[in-house]
Design an enzyme around this catalytic site. Structure first.
Site, PDB file in Angstrom:
ATOM      1  N   HIS A 251      27.765  36.342  44.138  1.00 24.36           N
ATOM      2  CA  HIS A 251      28.853  37.525  44.364  1.00 24.36           C
ATOM      3  C   HIS A 251      29.317  38.555  43.647  1.00 24.36           C
ATOM      4  O   HIS A 251      29.681  38.275  42.884  1.00 24.36           O
ATOM      5  CB  HIS A 251      29.883  36.453  44.287  1.00 24.36           C
TER       6      HIS A 251
ATOM      7  N   GLY B 173      40.529  30.446  47.318  1.00 21.11           N
ATOM      8  CA  GLY B 173      42.025  30.973  47.335  1.00 21.11           C
ATOM      9  C   GLY B 173      42.548  30.720  46.267  1.00 21.11           C
ATOM     10  O   GLY B 173      42.395  29.245  46.049  1.00 21.11           O
TER      11      GLY B 173
ATOM     12  N   LYS C  74      28.989  34.204  34.148  1.00 18.75           N
ATOM     13  CA  LYS C  74      30.699  34.929  34.953  1.00 18.75           C
ATOM     14  C   LYS C  74      30.429  35.765  34.438  1.00 18.75           C
ATOM     15  O   LYS C  74      30.347  35.594  33.433  1.00 18.75           O
ATOM     16  CB  LYS C  74      31.587  33.265  34.533  1.00 18.75           C
TER      17      LYS C  74
ATOM     18  N   HIS D  59      32.695  39.841  52.692  1.00 19.35           N
ATOM     19  CA  HIS D  59      34.098  39.688  53.164  1.00 19.35           C
ATOM     20  C   HIS D  59      35.141  40.332  52.921  1.00 19.35           C
ATOM     21  O   HIS D  59      36.166  39.267  52.896  1.00 19.35           O
ATOM     22  CB  HIS D  59      34.452  38.076  52.211  1.00 19.35           C
TER      23      HIS D  59
ATOM     24  N   GLU E 248      25.342  31.748  40.438  1.00 24.13           N
ATOM     25  CA  GLU E 248      25.715  30.517  40.244  1.00 24.13           C
ATOM     26  C   GLU E 248      24.098  30.031  40.629  1.00 24.13           C
ATOM     27  O   GLU E 248      23.615  30.099  42.164  1.00 24.13           O
ATOM     28  CB  GLU E 248      26.877  30.015  41.421  1.00 24.13           C
TER      29      GLU E 248
ATOM     30  N   HIS F  37      33.729  36.992  40.466  1.00 24.69           N
ATOM     31  CA  HIS F  37      32.532  37.268  40.617  1.00 24.69           C
ATOM     32  C   HIS F  37      31.366  36.378  39.634  1.00 24.69           C
ATOM     33  O   HIS F  37      32.331  36.250  39.029  1.00 24.69           O
ATOM     34  CB  HIS F  37      31.048  39.150  40.561  1.00 24.69           C
TER      35      HIS F  37
ATOM     36  N   HIS G 240      36.716  32.901  52.842  1.00 26.60           N
ATOM     37  CA  HIS G 240      35.604  33.113  51.932  1.00 26.60           C
ATOM     38  C   HIS G 240      34.921  32.527  50.639  1.00 26.60           C
ATOM     39  O   HIS G 240      34.881  32.773  50.025  1.00 26.60           O
ATOM     40  CB  HIS G 240      36.226  34.835  52.049  1.00 26.60           C
TER      41      HIS G 240
END
Lengths: 476, 139
Positions: free
Chosen positions: A234, A402, A475, A324, A206, A203, A399
């Site tokens: 996110h 990965g 972060k 997502h 930004e 998560h 999304h």
């Protein structure tokens, strides 16, 4: 993954024909190289999903697919309630309705560069991130239930966020059918101090710069220009979602036999959509969706407060908010007939094409903004849903990048503090309570997001619109 | 007889935990240490405060996941990390004492929040001379 085990449909679409207990084929959307890099577990998981009762058309994997739990991450599957179709707590995952939203700032890079440190510090100060952090809002039982039924709409009514944000959020910020009574006291207790927090792991918040435009017409519709500064957030439903996922996974696992479901993997625990357990999960999961939408709205409010401190009078408009990790009933054309299906997207973004009735008027011609998160020194992408995508995988796309490397490997390869310094030299300010957390999320631990996004574009899942690079990353 | 111990194992998106012990209870204790090890260095966590945890489940593997999830729940609501455990398992009832302290962001620098224990790679089994308890944890 051994590509010889797959049948090539096109350069970006690969099929696994039904075998054993598979009810339908499995389809992977990816380039040959991405397929070769994929873990064999993706093959196993995407075929396991194809064995579940009532699955329609195929079990799909997006170009960012990697080894998940039960479903691959990057997995999409739809189930027909009339054919004994199931809903799977494992198919949604622990972080229910985790998603991304992107905000316009109206700023240009030079304005941010001037105050980059100060802005990074202000955002880090305002937005609770990481393990043990608590939000400023404490909800009593009544307020908790209101939030679980009201979602982002509730947040806005409480003074967090703007009413005009709502039309730019999937489900207009509030999904119907949430049942707070199906959410356990434990789940509510876990959420009590977590409203308006970012969480940890992958998560982030930004501040990004638009570095490339691929489709000028759609970019204009979305309000994106070269060198614009955007903010992307996110995060998900926090502790509440994790607890609901945990509890229903167990309930579905121990009751599977009673429902006559033979699970190929315990993590695929599921229940018939029309069963009591299925309905209870739906009610609880929808409450968690509202929790995630409210959470992102509150984090947005805090982001606006932080920007206001540095840029008085600034307005941060919402481009779009999409989840997502989710399961929703949707209408899809199956053999020319519109049918209600329960579409699971586990680490896959909804990507509705132009003309879809659920999209706001502004996006009727362009298709839905599809927000793809990258890593802290690569790039994020904004794509647009396509008409073709509706036929390919129920209007879904990838999304993120990965992962291609485990957290353990990543901490062996990178040191958090060194990485933060290196990124600062490149003009990217990282703020995090945990250097080790940063190392675990090192850009090199992820697949090349550009390759993933290009594969999604080439496969027709969504169309590339813009590329954004980070300038500040908070972060957890 | 090998010493009780723990380790992490690879999962592409997340991380696996594995505990070894002379009996299931000891293996569960060791796996719980591995759980804390995901978040921070075990040596950084003081054992100054005690919490009691109870779970009930007849199937041993499911009991293992229940135990970890009960512990994750305590970590989440109390904002604590735990570094010492004492478990007793009898007739499907697990009673545990967990010692730890509140999360201190500066001292612990917690790497990641744990969402839940999963049934992926789940196993509680006996080898020639010890018990093993393992699963993947979602972070």
């Amino acid at each position: 993954m051994d590509i010889n085990r797959l049948e090539r449909v096109s350069d970006f679409q690969w099929k696994i024909l039904p075998q054993g207990k598979m009810q339908v084929p499995a389809i992977i959307f990816a380039s040959e190289n991405l397929i070769k890099e994929m873990d064999d577990k993706v093959y196993e998981q995407v075929t396991n999903v194809a064995m579940l009762p009532g699955i329609v058309n195929a079990s799909y994997a997006m170009p960012d697919a990697h080894w998940g739990y039960g479903f691959p991450i990057g997995g999409v599957a739809a189930f027909d309630p009339q054919q004994g179709g199931v809903i799977s707590a494992g198919g949604v995952g622990f972080d229910i309705s985790c998603g991304v939203r992107t905000l316009h700032t109206g700023l240009k890079p030079e304005q941010v560069i001037e105050v980059q440190d100060e802005l990074a510090n202000m955002l880090y100060y305002k937005i609770p991130a990481g393990v043990g952090s608590t939000g400023l809002i404490n909800l009593n039982n009544h307020e908790m239930n209101e939030m679980l039924t009201g979602g982002a709409r509730w947040a806005v009514e409480q003074g967090y966020g703007l009413f005009k944000d709502l039309e730019r959020i999937e489900e207009q910020g509030c999904i119907e059918g949430a049942e707070p009574d199906q959410v356990s006291d434990h789940a509510k207790k876990r959420q009590k101090h977590e409203m308006g927090t970012l969480g940890s792991g992958n998560h982030y918040l930004e501040v990004q710069r638009v570095v490339e435009i691929f489709d000028h017409e759609i970019a204009q519709t979305f309000g994106i220009k070269l060198n614009d500064i955007k903010v992307s957030i996110h995060c998900g439903s926090r502790g509440l979602g994790h607890q609901i996922g945990t509890e229903f996974l167990k309930k579905m696992l121990v009751n599977a036999k009673e429902y006559g479901i033979n699970l190929p993997d315990r993590e695929l625990a599921c229940a018939p959509i029309h069963s009591n357990l299925g309905k209870n999960y739906l009610g609880a999961m929808r409450a968690a969706i509202n929790c995630a939408l409210a959470n992102r709205e509150i984090v947005t409010h805090l982001t606006r407060e932080a920007f206001e401190q540095i840029f008085p009078g600034i307005e941060l408009k919402l481009l779009y908010d999409v989840s997502h990790n989710i399961c929703k009933p949707e209408q899809h054309l199956i053999n020319g007939v519109s049918q209600e299906l329960y579409v699971h997207r586990k680490g896959a973004t909804r990507a509705y094409g132009p003309g879809h009735p659920s999209l706001p008027q502004d996006f009727q011609n362009s298709g839905q903004p599809v927000l793809i998160g990258g890593t802290m020194d690569t790039a994020s992408y904004i794509l647009a849903g396509t008409r073709e995508s509706m036929q390919l995988a129920y209007g879904s796309a990838c999304h993120g990048a990965g992962r291609c490397m485990s957290r353990r490997q990543a901490t062996r390869q990178w040191q958090g503090n060194k990485l933060i310094q290196e990124l600062a030299h490149q003009g990217i300010q990282i703020r995090s309570p945990s250097p080790r957390g940063v190392a675990e999320e090192a850009p090199g631990a992820y697949k090349d997001v550009s390759t993933v996004v290009e594969a999604a574009d080439q496969a027709g899942l969504a169309r590339m619109v813009a590329k954004l690079e980070p300038m500040i990353c908070i972060k957890g | 007889m090998p010493q009780p111990r723990w380790e992490h194992f690879e999962h592409q998106a997340d991380i696996g935990i594995r505990g070894y012990g002379t009996d299931p209870a000891t293996a569960f204790e060791q796996a719980a240490l591995a759980l804390t090890g995901i978040v921070t260095g075990l040596e950084l966590v003081k054992d100054s405060e005690m919490t009691e945890i109870t779970c009930e489940e007849t199937e041993l593997e499911l009991l293992f996941v229940d135990w970890l999830n009960a512990l994750i729940y305590q970590m989440a609501i109390k904002k604590m990390l735990f570094s010492r455990f004492k478990i007793n398992i009898s007739n499907g009832i697990l009673t545990a004492l967990a010692w730890g302290e509140n999360v201190d962001i500066t001292r612990h620098q917690p790497a990641v929040e744990i969402k839940g224990a999963t049934y992926t790679e789940l196993g509680v089994f006996q080898t020639e001379n010890e018990w093993v308890a393992q699963c993947v944890v979602d972070v």
